[in-house]
Motif scaffolding. Structure first.
Motif, PDB file in Angstrom:
ATOM      1  N   LEU A  71       0.860  -1.186   0.000  1.00 16.24           N
ATOM      2  CA  LEU A  71       0.000   0.000   0.000  1.00 16.24           C
ATOM      3  C   LEU A  71       0.892   1.229   0.000  1.00 16.24           C
ATOM      4  CD1 LEU A  71      -2.725   1.461   0.185  1.00 16.24           C
ATOM      5  CD2 LEU A  71      -2.595   1.235   2.675  1.00 16.24           C
ATOM      6  N   LEU A  72       0.818   2.024  -1.054  1.00 16.78           N
ATOM      7  CA  LEU A  72       1.624   3.233  -1.192  1.00 16.78           C
ATOM      8  C   LEU A  72       0.747   4.463  -1.036  1.00 16.78           C
ATOM      9  CD1 LEU A  72       4.283   4.708  -1.958  1.00 16.78           C
ATOM     10  CD2 LEU A  72       3.562   4.479  -4.364  1.00 16.78           C
ATOM     11  N   PHE A  73       1.228   5.433  -0.265  1.00 12.94           N
ATOM     12  CA  PHE A  73       0.572   6.736  -0.163  1.00 12.94           C
ATOM     13  C   PHE A  73       1.521   7.768  -0.748  1.00 12.94           C
ATOM     14  CE2 PHE A  73      -1.034  10.209   3.007  1.00 12.94           C
ATOM     15  CZ  PHE A  73      -1.619  10.890   1.954  1.00 12.94           C
ATOM     16  N   ALA A  74       1.196   8.263  -1.961  1.00 14.35           N
ATOM     17  CA  ALA A  74       1.987   9.281  -2.643  1.00 14.35           C
ATOM     18  C   ALA A  74       1.246  10.609  -2.542  1.00 14.35           C
ATOM     19  CB  ALA A  74       2.220   8.892  -4.093  1.00 14.35           C
ATOM     20  N   ASP A  75       1.738  11.474  -1.687  1.00 12.25           N
ATOM     21  CA  ASP A  75       1.050  12.721  -1.363  1.00 12.25           C
ATOM     22  C   ASP A  75       1.470  13.855  -2.295  1.00 12.25           C
ATOM     23  OD1 ASP A  75      -0.661  14.316   0.134  1.00 12.25           O
ATOM     24  OD2 ASP A  75       0.809  14.748   1.691  1.00 12.25           O
ATOM     25  N   ASP A  76       0.496  14.672  -2.696  1.00  7.83           N
ATOM     26  CA  ASP A  76       0.742  15.913  -3.445  1.00  7.83           C
ATOM     27  C   ASP A  76       1.234  15.676  -4.872  1.00  7.83           C
ATOM     28  OD1 ASP A  76       0.160  18.532  -3.131  1.00  7.83           O
ATOM     29  OD2 ASP A  76       2.000  19.091  -2.077  1.00  7.83           O
ATOM     30  N   LEU A  77       0.626  14.738  -5.559  1.00  8.23           N
ATOM     31  CA  LEU A  77       0.964  14.486  -6.956  1.00  8.23           C
ATOM     32  C   LEU A  77       0.652  15.721  -7.797  1.00  8.23           C
ATOM     33  CD1 LEU A  77       1.839  12.269  -9.018  1.00  8.23           C
ATOM     34  CD2 LEU A  77      -0.588  11.760  -9.301  1.00  8.23           C
ATOM     35  N   GLY A  78       1.577  16.096  -8.669  1.00 10.20           N
ATOM     36  CA  GLY A  78       1.381  17.251  -9.534  1.00 10.20           C
ATOM     37  C   GLY A  78       1.903  18.547  -8.959  1.00 10.20           C
ATOM     38  N   ALA A  79       2.451  18.506  -7.735  1.00  8.95           N
ATOM     39  CA  ALA A  79       2.950  19.731  -7.104  1.00  8.95           C
ATOM     40  C   ALA A  79       4.356  20.082  -7.559  1.00  8.95           C
ATOM     41  CB  ALA A  79       2.929  19.581  -5.581  1.00  8.95           C
ATOM     42  N   ALA A  80       5.137  19.077  -7.961  1.00  3.35           N
ATOM     43  CA  ALA A  80       6.527  19.311  -8.359  1.00  3.35           C
ATOM     44  C   ALA A  80       6.590  19.926  -9.758  1.00  3.35           C
ATOM     45  CB  ALA A  80       7.307  18.008  -8.323  1.00  3.35           C
ATOM     46  N   LYS A  81       7.684  20.624 -10.016  1.00  4.51           N
ATOM     47  CA  LYS A  81       7.901  21.218 -11.335  1.00  4.51           C
ATOM     48  C   LYS A  81       7.995  20.119 -12.371  1.00  4.51           C
ATOM     49  CE  LYS A  81      10.939  24.411 -13.819  1.00  4.51           C
ATOM     50  NZ  LYS A  81      12.178  25.246 -13.729  1.00  4.51           N
ATOM     51  N   THR A  82       7.277  20.275 -13.469  1.00  2.00           N
ATOM     52  CA  THR A  82       7.223  19.253 -14.505  1.00  2.00           C
ATOM     53  C   THR A  82       8.520  19.203 -15.307  1.00  2.00           C
ATOM     54  OG1 THR A  82       4.834  19.541 -14.711  1.00  2.00           O
ATOM     55  CG2 THR A  82       5.949  18.417 -16.506  1.00  2.00           C
ATOM     56  N   SER A  83       8.979  18.006 -15.571  1.00  2.00           N
ATOM     57  CA  SER A  83      10.135  17.778 -16.437  1.00  2.00           C
ATOM     58  C   SER A  83       9.953  16.408 -17.075  1.00  2.00           C
ATOM     59  CB  SER A  83      11.435  17.813 -15.637  1.00  2.00           C
ATOM     60  OG  SER A  83      11.519  16.703 -14.762  1.00  2.00           O
ATOM     61  N   MET A 138       4.917   8.067 -14.756  1.00  3.82           N
ATOM     62  CA  MET A 138       4.371   7.050 -15.639  1.00  3.82           C
ATOM     63  C   MET A 138       4.792   5.658 -15.191  1.00  3.82           C
ATOM     64  SD  MET A 138       2.441   6.414 -18.127  1.00  3.82           S
ATOM     65  CE  MET A 138       2.072   4.901 -18.992  1.00  3.82           C
ATOM     66  N   ARG A 139       6.044   5.500 -14.854  1.00  3.50           N
ATOM     67  CA  ARG A 139       6.532   4.174 -14.447  1.00  3.50           C
ATOM     68  C   ARG A 139       5.871   3.724 -13.145  1.00  3.50           C
ATOM     69  NH1 ARG A 139      12.470   3.191 -13.683  1.00  3.50           N
ATOM     70  NH2 ARG A 139      11.692   1.043 -13.651  1.00  3.50           N
ATOM     71  N   LEU A 140       5.797   4.624 -12.181  1.00  4.67           N
ATOM     72  CA  LEU A 140       5.251   4.265 -10.876  1.00  4.67           C
ATOM     73  C   LEU A 140       3.763   3.946 -10.976  1.00  4.67           C
ATOM     74  CD1 LEU A 140       5.861   3.964  -7.857  1.00  4.67           C
ATOM     75  CD2 LEU A 140       5.271   6.380  -7.572  1.00  4.67           C
ATOM     76  N   VAL A 141       3.021   4.832 -11.619  1.00  5.44           N
ATOM     77  CA  VAL A 141       1.577   4.623 -11.745  1.00  5.44           C
ATOM     78  C   VAL A 141       1.287   3.392 -12.589  1.00  5.44           C
ATOM     79  CG1 VAL A 141      -0.566   5.577 -12.688  1.00  5.44           C
ATOM     80  CG2 VAL A 141       0.969   7.041 -11.361  1.00  5.44           C
ATOM     81  N   ALA A 157      -3.288  17.644 -18.190  1.00  5.89           N
ATOM     82  CA  ALA A 157      -2.310  18.627 -18.641  1.00  5.89           C
ATOM     83  C   ALA A 157      -1.133  18.730 -17.676  1.00  5.89           C
ATOM     84  CB  ALA A 157      -2.975  19.989 -18.796  1.00  5.89           C
ATOM     85  N   LYS A 158      -1.386  18.501 -16.403  1.00  5.85           N
ATOM     86  CA  LYS A 158      -0.347  18.666 -15.388  1.00  5.85           C
ATOM     87  C   LYS A 158       0.545  17.450 -15.264  1.00  5.85           C
ATOM     88  CE  LYS A 158       1.791  20.731 -12.018  1.00  5.85           C
ATOM     89  NZ  LYS A 158       2.638  21.920 -12.263  1.00  5.85           N
ATOM     90  N   ILE A 159      -0.019  16.252 -15.260  1.00  4.01           N
ATOM     91  CA  ILE A 159       0.794  15.054 -15.015  1.00  4.01           C
ATOM     92  C   ILE A 159       0.890  14.143 -16.233  1.00  4.01           C
ATOM     93  CG2 ILE A 159       0.242  15.081 -12.552  1.00  4.01           C
ATOM     94  CD1 ILE A 159      -1.708  12.791 -13.026  1.00  4.01           C
ATOM     95  N   GLY A 160       0.237  14.536 -17.320  1.00  5.42           N
ATOM     96  CA  GLY A 160       0.279  13.729 -18.533  1.00  5.42           C
ATOM     97  C   GLY A 160      -1.000  12.937 -18.719  1.00  5.42           C
TER      98      GLY A 160
END
Length: 235
Positions: free
Chosen positions: A158-170, A178-181, A204-207
């Motif tokens: 069980l993974l809790f990934a908090d604040d997806l989309g907050a980091a600067k996109t690169s 993509m790999r993790l999801v 648009a933010k995370i692909g």
């Protein structure tokens, strides 16, 4: 030793008396063919490990949103009992996507869900971190095996990934997302994601490929309301 473990279990559960544990009568548990000694030992381990995974600010977090509670029920229903102890263990199941503006309680609900599973006595072996911290630990640098770090998050039950989309996109961030999801999507590994990104802007933010998988694999919950932090409550 047996009594001390029971007392330790009680100390965790007494803080959340409204949550009814799945295992309460150890003698009855034994009568059903499971080993109460191993069940008690494993249950204490679940509670202690989960407590370590939850930051101090969220030690009292509890899931209260009806849709989050329904998601927890799905995980519990799909959890399989261990062969010896009979303790239920999460292996596969739906994920959870918590959306909403800053301060509406997404992180609180996420950690509350993890806490509730432990109080119920379900072994979820959670790993939790802000997504920015996951990126930081994975960044290629001397004496760091980025692939090993990735696998530690990708494989966790069980993974809790908090604040997806907050980091600067690169390109690198998009690749990690993509790999993790996709890894967890393909294997139906339950994951909690939170994001401040409005639902219509998620692609648009995370692909678009990541957003599409999230929508399919997750029970989506949109939280509304005022900023809880400004009101002195954790969010």
């Amino acid at each position: 030793m047996h009594d001390s473990r029971l007392e330790a279990i009680a100390s965790y559960r007494d803080a959340f008396p409204h949550i009814t544990p799945l295992i309460t009568d150890w003698s009855a548990h034994e009568n059903q063919g499971a080993d109460s000694f191993h069940a008690i030992k494993e249950t204490l381990g679940i509670l202690a490990t989960t407590d370590q995974a939850i930051p101090l600010r969220y030690k009292r977090a509890d899931a209260t949103d009806p849709q989050v509670l329904a998601w927890i029920d799905e995980l519990v229903e799909g959890a399989s009992p261990a062969r010896v102890s009979g303790v239920r263990k999460v292996s596969t199941g739906p994920s959870l996507l918590l959306l909403g503006p800053t301060g509406t309680g997404k992180t609180f609900q996420g950690y509350g869900a993890i806490r509730r599973l432990s109080i119920l006595g379900v072994n979820a072996s959670p790993s939790a971190a802000p997504i920015a911290d996951i990126y930081a630990k994975m960044r290629p640098r001397h004496q760091v095996d980025s692939e090993e770090v990735f696998e530690s998050y990708a494989h966790t039950p069980l993974l809790f990934a908090d604040d997806l989309g907050a980091a600067k996109t690169s390109e690198w961030v998009e690749e990690v997302n993509m790999r993790l999801v996709n890894y967890r999507y393909d294997r139906q590994l339950p994951t909690i994601f939170t994001s401040n990104v409005p639902p219509k802007e998620l692609g648009a933010k995370i692909g678009e490929r990541v957003a599409s998988r999230l929508i399919e694999m997750c029970r989506t919950v949109v939280l509304k309301g005022d900023d809880r932090r400004r009101q002195g409550r954790a969010a």
